[in-house]
Scaffold this motif. Structure first.
Motif, PDB file in Angstrom:
ATOM      1  N   LEU A 152       1.991  -2.278  -2.735  1.00  0.00           N
ATOM      2  CA  LEU A 152       1.338  -3.399  -1.897  1.00  0.00           C
ATOM      3  C   LEU A 152       2.385  -3.706  -0.750  1.00  0.00           C
ATOM      4  O   LEU A 152       2.251  -3.673   0.192  1.00  0.00           O
ATOM      5  N   GLN A 153       3.633  -3.633  -1.306  1.00  0.00           N
ATOM      6  CA  GLN A 153       4.910  -3.872  -0.378  1.00  0.00           C
ATOM      7  C   GLN A 153       4.855  -2.851   0.764  1.00  0.00           C
ATOM      8  O   GLN A 153       5.117  -3.344   1.781  1.00  0.00           O
ATOM      9  N   GLU A 154       4.710  -1.620   0.340  1.00  0.00           N
ATOM     10  CA  GLU A 154       4.726  -0.691   1.384  1.00  0.00           C
ATOM     11  C   GLU A 154       3.744  -0.749   2.280  1.00  0.00           C
ATOM     12  O   GLU A 154       3.774  -0.921   3.462  1.00  0.00           O
ATOM     13  N   VAL A 155       2.465  -1.218   1.783  1.00  0.00           N
ATOM     14  CA  VAL A 155       1.415  -1.306   2.663  1.00  0.00           C
ATOM     15  C   VAL A 155       1.456  -2.449   3.797  1.00  0.00           C
ATOM     16  O   VAL A 155       1.200  -2.654   5.035  1.00  0.00           O
ATOM     17  N   VAL A 156       2.183  -3.528   3.118  1.00  0.00           N
ATOM     18  CA  VAL A 156       2.461  -4.912   3.930  1.00  0.00           C
ATOM     19  C   VAL A 156       3.414  -4.509   4.900  1.00  0.00           C
ATOM     20  O   VAL A 156       3.568  -4.894   6.146  1.00  0.00           O
ATOM     21  N   ASP A 157       4.430  -3.517   4.559  1.00  0.00           N
ATOM     22  CA  ASP A 157       5.638  -3.209   5.531  1.00  0.00           C
ATOM     23  C   ASP A 157       5.024  -2.538   6.859  1.00  0.00           C
ATOM     24  O   ASP A 157       5.344  -2.947   7.940  1.00  0.00           O
ATOM     25  N   TYR A 158       4.031  -1.662   6.344  1.00  0.00           N
ATOM     26  CA  TYR A 158       3.350  -0.848   7.593  1.00  0.00           C
ATOM     27  C   TYR A 158       2.596  -1.670   8.576  1.00  0.00           C
ATOM     28  O   TYR A 158       2.599  -1.721   9.887  1.00  0.00           O
ATOM     29  N   LEU A 159       1.818  -2.692   7.743  1.00  0.00           N
ATOM     30  CA  LEU A 159       1.242  -3.494   8.516  1.00  0.00           C
ATOM     31  C   LEU A 159       1.808  -4.415   9.496  1.00  0.00           C
ATOM     32  O   LEU A 159       1.618  -4.856  10.610  1.00  0.00           O
ATOM     33  N   ASP A 160       3.042  -4.988   8.920  1.00  0.00           N
ATOM     34  CA  ASP A 160       4.123  -5.518   9.688  1.00  0.00           C
ATOM     35  C   ASP A 160       4.702  -5.033  11.093  1.00  0.00           C
ATOM     36  O   ASP A 160       4.600  -5.526  11.979  1.00  0.00           O
ATOM     37  N   ARG A 161       4.820  -3.763  10.900  1.00  0.00           N
ATOM     38  CA  ARG A 161       5.319  -2.980  12.046  1.00  0.00           C
ATOM     39  C   ARG A 161       4.020  -2.551  12.966  1.00  0.00           C
ATOM     40  O   ARG A 161       4.193  -2.589  14.121  1.00  0.00           O
ATOM     41  N   MET A 162       2.766  -2.949  12.303  1.00  0.00           N
ATOM     42  CA  MET A 162       1.794  -2.660  13.243  1.00  0.00           C
ATOM     43  C   MET A 162       1.252  -3.935  14.077  1.00  0.00           C
ATOM     44  O   MET A 162       0.225  -4.162  14.722  1.00  0.00           O
ATOM     45  N   GLY A 163       2.115  -5.055  13.509  1.00  0.00           N
ATOM     46  CA  GLY A 163       1.954  -6.425  14.093  1.00  0.00           C
ATOM     47  C   GLY A 163       0.797  -7.394  13.406  1.00  0.00           C
ATOM     48  O   GLY A 163       0.326  -8.348  13.638  1.00  0.00           O
ATOM     49  N   VAL A 164       0.598  -6.824  12.111  1.00  0.00           N
ATOM     50  CA  VAL A 164      -0.677  -7.557  11.275  1.00  0.00           C
ATOM     51  C   VAL A 164       0.280  -8.229  10.511  1.00  0.00           C
ATOM     52  O   VAL A 164       0.594  -7.837   9.285  1.00  0.00           O
ATOM     53  N   ARG A 165       0.354  -9.673  10.621  1.00  0.00           N
ATOM     54  CA  ARG A 165       1.234 -10.414   9.663  1.00  0.00           C
ATOM     55  C   ARG A 165       0.553 -11.542   9.221  1.00  0.00           C
ATOM     56  O   ARG A 165       1.005 -12.266   8.417  1.00  0.00           O
ATOM     57  N   ASP A 166      -0.933 -11.920   9.600  1.00  0.00           N
ATOM     58  CA  ASP A 166      -1.542 -13.029   8.968  1.00  0.00           C
ATOM     59  C   ASP A 166      -2.229 -12.569   7.647  1.00  0.00           C
ATOM     60  O   ASP A 166      -3.661 -12.748   7.682  1.00  0.00           O
ATOM     61  N   LEU A 167      -1.371 -12.194   6.767  1.00  0.00           N
ATOM     62  CA  LEU A 167      -1.843 -11.878   5.543  1.00  0.00           C
ATOM     63  C   LEU A 167      -1.640 -12.907   4.328  1.00  0.00           C
ATOM     64  O   LEU A 167      -0.419 -13.498   4.220  1.00  0.00           O
ATOM     65  N   GLU A 168      -2.384 -12.813   3.048  1.00  0.00           N
ATOM     66  CA  GLU A 168      -1.942 -13.502   2.210  1.00  0.00           C
ATOM     67  C   GLU A 168      -2.232 -12.653   0.815  1.00  0.00           C
ATOM     68  O   GLU A 168      -2.998 -11.551   1.168  1.00  0.00           O
ATOM     69  N   ILE A 169      -1.261 -12.695  -0.200  1.00  0.00           N
ATOM     70  CA  ILE A 169      -1.342 -11.708  -1.360  1.00  0.00           C
ATOM     71  C   ILE A 169      -2.319 -12.646  -2.270  1.00  0.00           C
ATOM     72  O   ILE A 169      -2.033 -13.933  -2.303  1.00  0.00           O
ATOM     73  N   ASP A 170      -3.263 -11.978  -2.741  1.00  0.00           N
ATOM     74  CA  ASP A 170      -4.100 -12.704  -3.879  1.00  0.00           C
ATOM     75  C   ASP A 170      -4.520 -11.746  -4.778  1.00  0.00           C
ATOM     76  O   ASP A 170      -5.717 -11.077  -4.683  1.00  0.00           O
ATOM     77  N   LEU A 171      -4.089 -11.918  -6.090  1.00  0.00           N
ATOM     78  CA  LEU A 171      -4.496 -10.538  -7.074  1.00  0.00           C
ATOM     79  C   LEU A 171      -5.786 -11.050  -7.573  1.00  0.00           C
ATOM     80  O   LEU A 171      -6.392 -10.468  -8.565  1.00  0.00           O
ATOM     81  N   GLY A 172      -6.361 -12.410  -7.399  1.00  0.00           N
ATOM     82  CA  GLY A 172      -7.669 -12.556  -7.734  1.00  0.00           C
ATOM     83  C   GLY A 172      -8.689 -12.108  -6.989  1.00  0.00           C
ATOM     84  O   GLY A 172     -10.025 -12.229  -7.098  1.00  0.00           O
ATOM     85  N   VAL A 173      -8.270 -11.094  -6.001  1.00  0.00           N
ATOM     86  CA  VAL A 173      -9.630 -10.533  -4.985  1.00  0.00           C
ATOM     87  C   VAL A 173      -9.934  -9.379  -5.920  1.00  0.00           C
ATOM     88  O   VAL A 173      -9.489  -8.538  -6.311  1.00  0.00           O
ATOM     89  N   VAL A 174     -11.497  -9.457  -6.382  1.00  0.00           N
ATOM     90  CA  VAL A 174     -11.627  -8.701  -7.267  1.00  0.00           C
ATOM     91  C   VAL A 174     -12.815  -7.860  -6.627  1.00  0.00           C
ATOM     92  O   VAL A 174     -13.194  -6.515  -6.884  1.00  0.00           O
ATOM     93  N   ARG A 175     -13.681  -8.411  -5.537  1.00  0.00           N
ATOM     94  CA  ARG A 175     -14.682  -7.642  -5.058  1.00  0.00           C
ATOM     95  C   ARG A 175     -16.113  -7.488  -5.723  1.00  0.00           C
ATOM     96  O   ARG A 175     -15.852  -7.304  -7.004  1.00  0.00           O
TER      97      ARG A 175
END
Ligand code: HAM
Length: 415
Positions: free
Chosen positions: A235-258
């Motif tokens: 997930l850190q990798e995913v977030v790093d890529y998103l950061d470079r793409m300018g997507v920073r308004d994110l929250e980590i939540d292990l309770g996301v179950v779908r």
């Protein structure tokens, strides 16, 4: 007897539909910019397709019936399973990754309320054949771009990892066939309802509490250090890529179950708090389904935006859609010029100008009102000046008017 549309469905009258088509166009444009191509699948499928791996939540809402040939058919409750079926049937040999998007109605037999319908629309996308952090980042980035392109301001994107929860649930002794039931309770954070289920299965109290604590791992990127195993690094990798793409308004939540059962790794949801109870405007994640439909196991990531909900959220935020209207409304001043007016409207239409004309024999005053209700940019008034080969062109916004030779109106309106 007055017949209404069925409960949980809606008619979209022209004002509403014009707005919806415009926003659908915005989403299509974002998908195009991300290199996705459109796919369409049937509205109904063999029921089995959705029964195989949708999970108990979706199953009890399935619109399923027997057709006249005694086949078990279901209206699609979502489109991912159908897209994967289409992939197995006709795209599996295409170069990977396959990036497709879709827009269409889905059906779930739910209790209708604001933002929840029995017929609703999803705009979704799937990336098939790749299982890298880049793939997941690409999906989240496109979802984020779509929400931004529509102009929504107040929303949150939460990223989790269903693999972590599935692993923990298995580790504490929950058998596979009961995983979905436990996940469903965790999804809604119904720990009091999860406790007796876990107890009955024989899970130790302290293991149950540790599981609840894990689903409460929520916060900024810094909580990734608390995510156990390889999932945290991933997930850190995913977030790093998103950061470079300018997507920073994110929250980590292990309770996301779908609510759906096919996810295996990263999962994410977007919500618009302005919507209250039905605030989830987008959901997605990584999954494998193709092996269930007779294909090889292919890793995929996708998401779907709840089109009706996101439009509702935009409305609540005060985003107003301005009706486009037509270019010209042609008005005959008298019966003498009426037929010539039809000749003029035909010329405008042929030149690609959106033009309308009175067909109810109205006098000029009423016809001018029609020009207003069609939101026309210009009124083309055909009166006695036609004897000089001219018409009067009136700018409906400024009220300014001038005489224009008939063979120059097209150019004048185009400018
Ligand atoms: P889902 O979360 O079940 O995911 O649905 C996606 C979105 O559809 C929801 O976030 C919500 O906005 C909207 N939605 C669901 N039910 C209703 C309803 N009854 N009325 C109005 N809107 C509704 C999926 O369907 C997955 N196929 C997404 C996906 C694609 N995962 C991977 N690829």
């Amino acid at each position: 007897m007055s017949i209404q549309c069925p409960r949980g469905t809606r008619d979209f009258l022209p004002d509403e539909l014009e707005k919806r088509r415009a926003y659908e166009g915005t989403l299509r444009e974002v998908a195009r910019r991300f290199g996705f191509r459109e796919i369409e699948t049937p509205i109904f499928e063999e029921a089995e397709l959705f029964i195989l791996r949708s999970g108990p939540g979706v199953l009890k809402e399935l619109y399923a019936f027997k057709d006249k040939g005694d086949r078990d058919i279901a209206l699609r409750p979502e489109m991912t399973a159908a897209v994967v079926r289409a992939f197995v049937n006709g795209m599996s040999n295409d170069p990977k990754p396959i990036k497709v998007f879709y827009f269409g109605q889905c059906f779930r037999y739910e209790r209708p309320q604001a933002g929840r319908y029995r017929e609703f629309f999803q705009f979704g996308a799937e990336i098939m054949g790749s299982a890298t952090p880049e793939t997941d980042a690409e999906a989240i980035a496109m979802a984020s771009s779509m929400i931004k392109a529509l102009g929504l301001k107040n929303y949150k994107i939460r990223i989790g990892h269903i693999g972590v929860l599935r692993q923990r649930i298995a580790d504490i002794g929950v058998p596979k066939e009961r995983t979905a039931e436990v996940l469903q309770k965790l999804d809604k954070k119904l720990y009091d309802e999860a406790r007796p289920i876990l107890k009955e299965i024989g899970v130790k109290d302290e293991d149950a509490e540790a599981l609840f604590e894990l689903t409460e791992t929520v916060g900024g990127v810094e909580v990734l250090s608390k995510v156990p195993g390889e999932a945290g690094t991933y997930l850190q990798e995913v977030v790093d890529y998103l950061d470079r793409m300018g997507v920073r308004d994110l929250e980590i939540d292990l309770g996301v179950v779908r609510g759906l059962d096919y996810y295996t790794g990263m999962v994410f949801e977007a919500e618009a708090p302005v919507l209250g109870a039905e605030k989830q405007i987008c959901g997605g994640g990584s999954y494998t389904l193709s092996e269930l439909f007779g294909g090889d196991k292919v890793f995929s990531t996708g998401f779907a935006i709840g089109f009706d909900r996101i439009l509702l959220a935009m409305e609540k935020e005060g985003i107003v859609y301005e009706r486009k209207g037509i270019d010209a409304y042609v008005i005959a001043v008298s019966d003498e010029t009426r037929k010539d007016a039809f000749g003029i409207v035909a010329k405008l239409r042929e030149a690609g100008i959106a033009a309308d004309i009175d067909i109810m024999g109205r006098k000029i005053g009423k016809a001018m009102k029609s020009a207003n209700t069609t939101c026309s940019r210009y009124a083309v008034i055909v009166g006695e000046e036609l004897s000089r080969g001219c018409v009067t062109l009136k700018d409906m916004q400024s009220g300014e008017q001038c005489e224009v030779p008939v063979d120059e109106i097209v150019a004048k309106i185009r400018n």
